[in-house]
Structure formats: C-alpha cells, structure tokens
Design a protein around this motif. Structure first.
Motif, short mmCIF file in Angstrom:
data_model
loop_
_atom_site.label_atom_id
_atom_site.label_comp_id
_atom_site.label_asym_id
_atom_site.label_seq_id
_atom_site.Cartn_x
_atom_site.Cartn_y
_atom_site.Cartn_z
N ASP A 114 -32.91 33.45 84.33
CA ASP A 114 -33.69 32.01 85.22
C ASP A 114 -33.48 30.82 83.52
N LEU A 115 -32.73 31.27 82.53
CA LEU A 115 -32.53 30.12 81.70
C LEU A 115 -32.52 28.64 81.33
N ASP A 116 -31.88 28.45 82.71
CA ASP A 116 -31.44 26.26 83.02
C ASP A 116 -32.96 26.46 83.11
N ARG A 117 -32.75 27.68 84.07
CA ARG A 117 -34.75 27.09 85.10
C ARG A 117 -35.80 26.65 83.33
N MET A 118 -35.89 27.78 83.27
CA MET A 118 -36.73 27.08 82.26
C MET A 118 -36.72 26.35 81.03
N ALA A 119 -35.84 26.24 81.19
CA ALA A 119 -35.26 25.00 80.15
C ALA A 119 -35.56 23.47 80.52
N ASP A 120 -35.70 23.73 81.81
CA ASP A 120 -35.49 22.18 83.02
C ASP A 120 -37.60 22.08 82.94
N ALA A 121 -38.33 23.45 83.07
CA ALA A 121 -39.30 23.48 83.22
C ALA A 121 -40.05 22.98 82.15
N LYS A 122 -39.43 23.52 80.99
CA LYS A 122 -40.23 23.15 79.51
C LYS A 122 -39.46 21.74 79.50
N LEU A 123 -39.02 20.86 79.86
CA LEU A 123 -38.48 19.11 79.43
C LEU A 123 -38.98 18.58 80.25
N VAL A 124 -39.42 18.92 81.69
CA VAL A 124 -40.69 18.31 82.02
C VAL A 124 -41.91 19.15 81.58
N GLN A 125 -42.45 20.14 81.10
CA GLN A 125 -43.76 19.83 80.60
C GLN A 125 -43.52 19.36 78.84
N ILE A 126 -42.88 18.84 78.22
CA ILE A 126 -42.89 18.21 77.06
C ILE A 126 -43.50 16.58 78.00
N LYS A 127 -41.83 16.75 78.54
CA LYS A 127 -42.46 14.46 79.12
C LYS A 127 -43.64 14.53 79.69
N SER A 128 -44.62 15.91 80.85
CA SER A 128 -45.64 15.12 80.62
C SER A 128 -46.51 14.99 79.67
N GLY A 129 -46.40 15.12 78.96
CA GLY A 129 -47.58 15.11 77.39
C GLY A 129 -47.55 13.76 76.90
N PHE A 130 -46.07 12.47 77.98
CA PHE A 130 -46.53 10.93 77.22
C PHE A 130 -46.81 10.38 78.46
N LYS A 131 -47.71 9.34 77.57
CA LYS A 131 -48.27 8.55 78.68
C LYS A 131 -47.06 7.55 79.63
N LEU A 150 -32.24 16.92 73.67
CA LEU A 150 -33.89 17.76 73.92
C LEU A 150 -33.77 18.96 75.12
N ARG A 151 -32.81 18.86 75.88
CA ARG A 151 -33.23 19.65 77.23
C ARG A 151 -32.00 21.11 76.08
N GLU A 152 -31.28 20.80 75.71
CA GLU A 152 -30.10 21.52 75.33
C GLU A 152 -31.27 22.01 73.68
N TYR A 153 -31.92 21.45 73.25
CA TYR A 153 -33.11 22.10 72.13
C TYR A 153 -33.51 22.87 72.49
N SER A 154 -34.33 22.26 74.06
CA SER A 154 -35.55 23.87 74.80
C SER A 154 -35.00 25.08 75.30
N ARG A 155 -33.51 24.31 75.26
CA ARG A 155 -32.75 25.83 75.77
C ARG A 155 -32.97 27.11 74.66
N VAL A 159 -34.32 30.65 73.81
CA VAL A 159 -33.42 31.81 73.47
C VAL A 159 -34.19 32.81 72.16
N ILE A 160 -33.89 31.70 71.19
CA ILE A 160 -34.83 31.78 69.86
C ILE A 160 -35.94 33.13 70.72
N ALA A 161 -37.13 31.78 70.88
CA ALA A 161 -38.11 32.71 71.39
C ALA A 161 -37.94 34.17 71.78
N ASN A 162 -37.39 34.14 72.41
CA ASN A 162 -36.83 35.18 73.49
C ASN A 162 -36.34 36.36 72.61
N LEU A 163 -35.28 35.94 71.10
CA LEU A 163 -35.17 37.00 70.38
C LEU A 163 -36.10 37.52 69.18
#
Length: 341
Positions: A114-131, A150-155, A159-163
C-alpha cells in the motif's frame, strides 16, 4: 536532555527533517552539526523546466532545481553563511542528493504494501499542518514544488525510510552500558533549567509611537486588568483583544527559561506565582498583562526519566553511521557522473 520537538512551520522544514541523513558521510561547511534525523529524501522527479543536469546516478538525472532546493534547505538552518563557503555548500547539497538517490534505488528492491495509499496519507498529514490551503500553496511555491512533486517526495521518502528501518538499521541496539555512559559523560544535557509557563495579553504599541498612542494602549491594558481582577476569563480576553499571534491560543506562550524573553516581561513572569496575573508591563512591543500558569523548578533530570530520549538519540547516531557506511559502499558500485560546473 535538551531536545526540542516543535511542529514544522513550513514545507522547507519538513524537507530539512528528512534531508540530512543522506549527508552523514560528509561534513557540512559549518562548525556545528545537528543530530541526524530519521530518513533522507530521494532526488525529486524533475518537472519540465528542471534546469541543467548536475549529476547522474546510474542513469537517473538530478537537475539544477533540485540542487537549488537542497541548498535552500541547508541554508535555512545556517543564516549568514560566508560567501567563500557557498561553493562547498553546493557540493555538499549535491552529495546528499546523490546519496539519497542511491538509497531510493536500493529501497525499490524492497516491497512496501500500500505504498501509494501511504504516500497519500502522508500528504494529507502534511497539509493538515497548515492554517489553510492558501498558506500551504504559498509554502509550496516558496520551495519551488507542486503538490504532485510533494506527493512524489513523500512516496520516495517512504521507500527510503523502509530501507533504513527494515534493512539497514533493523537490528540496531542500545545497551544499558551505552546509556549509562552517555548520561555520565554529558551532565550538562540533563540540567533542567527553571522554566515558567505563561500567557499574556498584548496591547501592541510601537516603541516610537506618540505619547497619546502609548496612553491609549496603556489605558486599554489597564481596563482589561480590571476585568481580569473582577473574574473575567483571561484566555477569552486574550483571544478577543491581544495583538500577539498567541491570541489564538488564549495568549499561551508555553514554557520558557530565563533569557528567552525581553527583560521586563521575563521579570514579571518569573516573579509571579502560578495563577497570578501581573500589573501592566511595558516593553518595546507594547503593554502586557502576564499570567503565570505553571513553573518547573531547576533540577537534574534522572537517568530513569532521560532513558527513553537517550535511547532515541543514540539510535539516531547509530543509524547515521550505518547509512553513511551504506552510501559509501553504494557509491563504489554505482555509475555516478558529477556535472556541476
């Protein structure tokens, strides 16, 4: 231990948090290096106008815009870098991008469910940190990125964090002896300074304002002080009247030690007892009502209390070492073309 965990205020900070580890093998052109964070980014997917190619890693191109973004990240924590170090900083930024790309390429060999789902979730988390969306988009523009980038960056970061987490640092351990030695060898890190937590109401007034403007601001502060003494809710008054950004938090400034605030404000805050409100305090920012809400006494933090943070810190150091070693080996086997002019 003196570790500060603050919420990221910009996408630049979010990028910096993941950038530094890939540069563990090389020294930054500064006197002081921060603790190594958890995971590095991979080189960005290049947009149409990505600029010149500054390197190739096993055929994967790294472009000028990625390098400029990386330089900006490095410089964000190092204001006032002398000109003679800028070229060295550019080389360091490129070296980190190369290291990150090598880690990403290695990480692609590991399956992530579920890498793509995780990337989408991370993007949502990042966006939630802004006003709001406008602030978020402004920050994206600030670092020359689109949301897709940014989504590609997160994805790629995932991958690197998993490594790192499942292969490179999966078996890292911190022993009791290492914990005790670190505690004994670094006594200054475990000295808890006296701190107070305070809220305030600021009636802003320029220090160069006229006597009439200052009188008007002071009179308003005095009226609010009277309301507080009569039982009005301090936080509510702060939200409705304070000109400080802390107004949105009811005036809460959090905890701070001596030396962090302007002297008149600090003296008032530390002189109060918990729950007490000061008289009107004048500073260069205007007129304040200060309420102390808690106090932490100066003390030495026990090993038992500090243990968890020591373990996390030592693991981060060991992770940096194994990542540096991995990148060093990967460079020997990779085809790397450095084209920086």
């Amino acid at each position: 231990m003196h570790y500060h965990h603050a919420a990221p205020k910009s996408l630049l900070v979010l990028c910096a948090v993941t950038m530094m580890l890939s540069g563990c093998a090389g020294a930054r052109p500064t006197a002081t290096a921060p603790p190594a964070p958890a995971t590095p980014p991979a080189a960005q997917a290049a947009p149409a106008a990505a600029g010149e190619v500054v390197a190739r890693v096993n055929g994967k191109e790294i472009h000028r815009n990625e390098l400029e973004r990386s330089k900006k990240i490095l410089m964000a924590g190092q204001p006032g870098i002398p000109p003679y170090l800028l070229k060295e900083l550019e080389k360091q930024a490129l070296d980190q991008l190369v290291g990150a790309e090598l880690m990403y390429q290695a990480g692609l060999g590991l399956q992530i469910k579920d890498l793509d789902r995780m990337a989408d979730a991370k993007l949502v988390q990042i966006k939630s940190g802004f006003k709001d969306q406008q602030v978020y988009e402004k920050e994206l523009a600030n670092i020359g990125m689109t949301e897709q980038m940014l989504r590609e960056y997160s994805r790629r970061d995932l991958v690197i964090a998993n490594l790192v987490n499942t292969k490179l640092a999966a078996d890292l351990q911190v022993t009791d002896l290492e914990i005790e030695k670190f505690y004994a060898d670094n006594p200054e890190r475990f000295e808890q300074k006296e701190q107070v937590r305070a809220s305030h109401i600021l009636i802003g007034c320029d220090s160069k304002g006229t006597a009439e403007e200052k009188k008007k601001a002071r009179d308003k502060a005095e009226r609010l002080l009277k309301e507080v003494k009569e039982g009005a809710d301090f936080a509510k008054l702060a939200r409705e009247n304070s000109t400080c950004p802390s107004a949105t938090n009811g005036g809460d400034l959090g905890y701070f030690p001596r030396g962090k605030m302007v002297p008149p404000f600090e003296e008032a805050a530390f002189a109060l007892k918990s729950g007490e409100v000061s008289d009107v305090v004048e500073t260069g920012f205007g007129f304040h009502l200060v309420k102390q809400t808690d106090r932490i006494k100066a003390e030495k933090v026990s090993l038992a209390t500090a243990r968890e943070k020591i373990v996390a810190y030592l693991k981060s150091q060991k992770t940096g070492e194994v990542v540096a070693s991995f990148i060093g080996r990967a460079k020997q086997d990779a085809k790397i073309e450095l084209l920086l002019k």
